[in-house]
Design a protein around this motif. Structure first.
Motif, PDB file in Angstrom:
ATOM      1  N   ASP A   7       0.836  -1.195   0.000  1.00 43.12           N
ATOM      2  CA  ASP A   7       0.000   0.000   0.000  1.00 43.12           C
ATOM      3  C   ASP A   7       0.877   1.254   0.000  1.00 43.12           C
ATOM      4  O   ASP A   7       1.899   1.308   0.686  1.00 43.12           O
ATOM      5  N   ARG A  23     -10.200   0.521   0.129  1.00 45.95           N
ATOM      6  CA  ARG A  23     -10.960  -0.719  -0.075  1.00 45.95           C
ATOM      7  C   ARG A  23     -11.308  -1.340   1.273  1.00 45.95           C
ATOM      8  O   ARG A  23     -10.491  -1.423   2.177  1.00 45.95           O
ATOM      9  N   LYS A  63     -11.964   6.195  -1.332  1.00 41.64           N
ATOM     10  CA  LYS A  63     -10.931   5.558  -2.153  1.00 41.64           C
ATOM     11  C   LYS A  63     -10.488   4.221  -1.573  1.00 41.64           C
ATOM     12  O   LYS A  63     -10.128   3.307  -2.297  1.00 41.64           O
ATOM     13  N   GLY A 104       0.228  10.282   2.794  1.00 39.68           N
ATOM     14  CA  GLY A 104      -0.227   9.684   1.536  1.00 39.68           C
ATOM     15  C   GLY A 104       0.072   8.197   1.493  1.00 39.68           C
ATOM     16  O   GLY A 104       0.085   7.584   0.431  1.00 39.68           O
ATOM     17  N   SER A 105       0.340   7.633   2.656  1.00 42.61           N
ATOM     18  CA  SER A 105       0.571   6.188   2.784  1.00 42.61           C
ATOM     19  C   SER A 105      -0.181   5.759   4.035  1.00 42.61           C
ATOM     20  O   SER A 105       0.222   6.065   5.161  1.00 42.61           O
TER      21      SER A 105
END
Ligand code: P6P
Length: 336
Positions: free
Chosen positions: A118, A276, A274, A246-247
């Motif tokens: 990810d 899952r 965004k 952003g991670s």
């Protein structure tokens, strides 16, 4: 502080917490541990070998696949298939769930869902990335091929979940429903050592993590919460600090240690957000609740959501319980 207890020893010592324990968890986590070491080695070489960058293909999400995405996906799949505990995996990098058909997988009792790497778009800029995994007992008959139902179970059915963060140090953090425990990798010994036992998130933190570049597209309640965070209220330790890498794994790990909240809300372009549900939000939510925090879609508990599709997205709010409650109250007060 490392206690010089390795992940393997800790899992065996706590095996009795794992339902139907017969060494299965230690073997299953052992395969994840092995793949994590292999992926960690490649990430640390990124830039020196031709293993970064895009492969010129997209995954089912329409996202550009990075070479290391596929590398990590292959290594975790291979490690899981090589043991007799797992009958199949679902992955962000696979359109459909993958059934393991070797004889040794036939009588396996578990399925694994994962985001193998990810935040991988950050690799080229040397920002921490992570692997997220989620483990369920299969619901279909043992001895047959896994079915969609095995993978579409609600998050509260997870038997284990965790992540590996490949950062300034590499850590494996997991839960089997008996607390959250963190292990730091010592590459000189090739072992993960217990460094964070029974991790608990502070009830109230001062960090909020959200991509404010989407501000104008957020629901009103989220906009109101962001402004609330920015109000100067010293007695309530506000204004808060904005931290967004952003991670997800990196933002979550920092907030777990220091207290805080991570939000990926719905926007006009992404009404379901965004992230899952199956292999990002459910495992992170399991960890968060085990660490004393909360995880919701802004209204509903993430772990109670009944999945309908393998790659379905869901708005995500996760962190210190008082902060998640505040977000939910703003969304209730300002319904769209
Ligand atoms: P944005 C990475 O792609 C990811 O899934 C999470 O790790 C991260 O928190 C989020 O997306 C970043 O998304 O739209 O803010 O760049």
């Amino acid at each position: 502080m490392s206690t010089m207890r390795t992940l393997g020893e800790f899992v065996v010592e706590n095996q009795h917490h794992f339902p139907h324990a017969s060494g299965e968890l230690s073997s299953l986590l052992g395969s994840i541990k092995l793949a994590a070491k292999i992926v960690n080695r490649e990430i640390n070489k990124a830039g020196l070998v031709d293993i970064t960058g895009a492969v010129g293909a997209e995954n089912i999400q329409g996202e550009e696949q990075q070479k290391l995405d596929l590398y990590a996906n292959d290594k975790f799949k291979a490690a899981l298939e090589a043991r007799d505990q797992v009958c199949g995996v679902a992955s962000e990098e696979e359109d459909e769930a993958v059934a393991f058909n070797k004889d040794l997988n036939k009588n396996a009792k578990y399925v694994v869902l994962m985001d193998p790497l990810d935040g991988s778009s950050n690799i080229d800029v040397n920002v921490s990335v992570g692997t997220i995994f989620s483990i369920y007992r299969r619901v279909s008959p043992i001895g047959s091929a896994p079915t969609q139902e095995d993978f579409l179970q609600p998050g509260h059915k997870q038997v284990a979940a965790g992540y590996i963060i490949y950062g300034s140090s590499t850590m494996l953090v997991y839960t089997t429903g008996n607390g959250v425990h963190g292990f730091t990798y010592d590459p000189s010994l090739g072992v993960f050592c217990l460094s964070h036992e029974s991790m608990m998130i502070p009830k109230l933190g001062t960090i909020y993590s959200i991509n404010e570049g989407n501000y104008i597209r957020f629901p009103t309640g989220i906009k109101k919460y962001i402004k609330y965070c920015q109000e100067n209220v010293p007695e309530e330790h506000r204004p808060y600090t904005s931290r967004y890498i952003g991670s997800l794994v990196a933002d979550f790990h920092r907030n777990l240690l220091k207290g805080g909240i991570y939000l990926y809300p719905s926007t006009e372009s992404h009404p379901n957000g965004k992230l899952r549900l199956l292999y990002e939000c459910n495992p992170i939510a399991f960890l968060m609740e085990q660490a004393g925090g909360k995880a919701s879609d802004g209204k509903n508990r993430i772990l109670d959501l009944k999945p309908t599709e393998l790659h379905q997205r869901v708005p995500f709010v996760v962190g210190s319980p008082a902060m998640v409650d505040k977000v939910e109250s703003f969304l209730e007060q300002y319904p769209e």
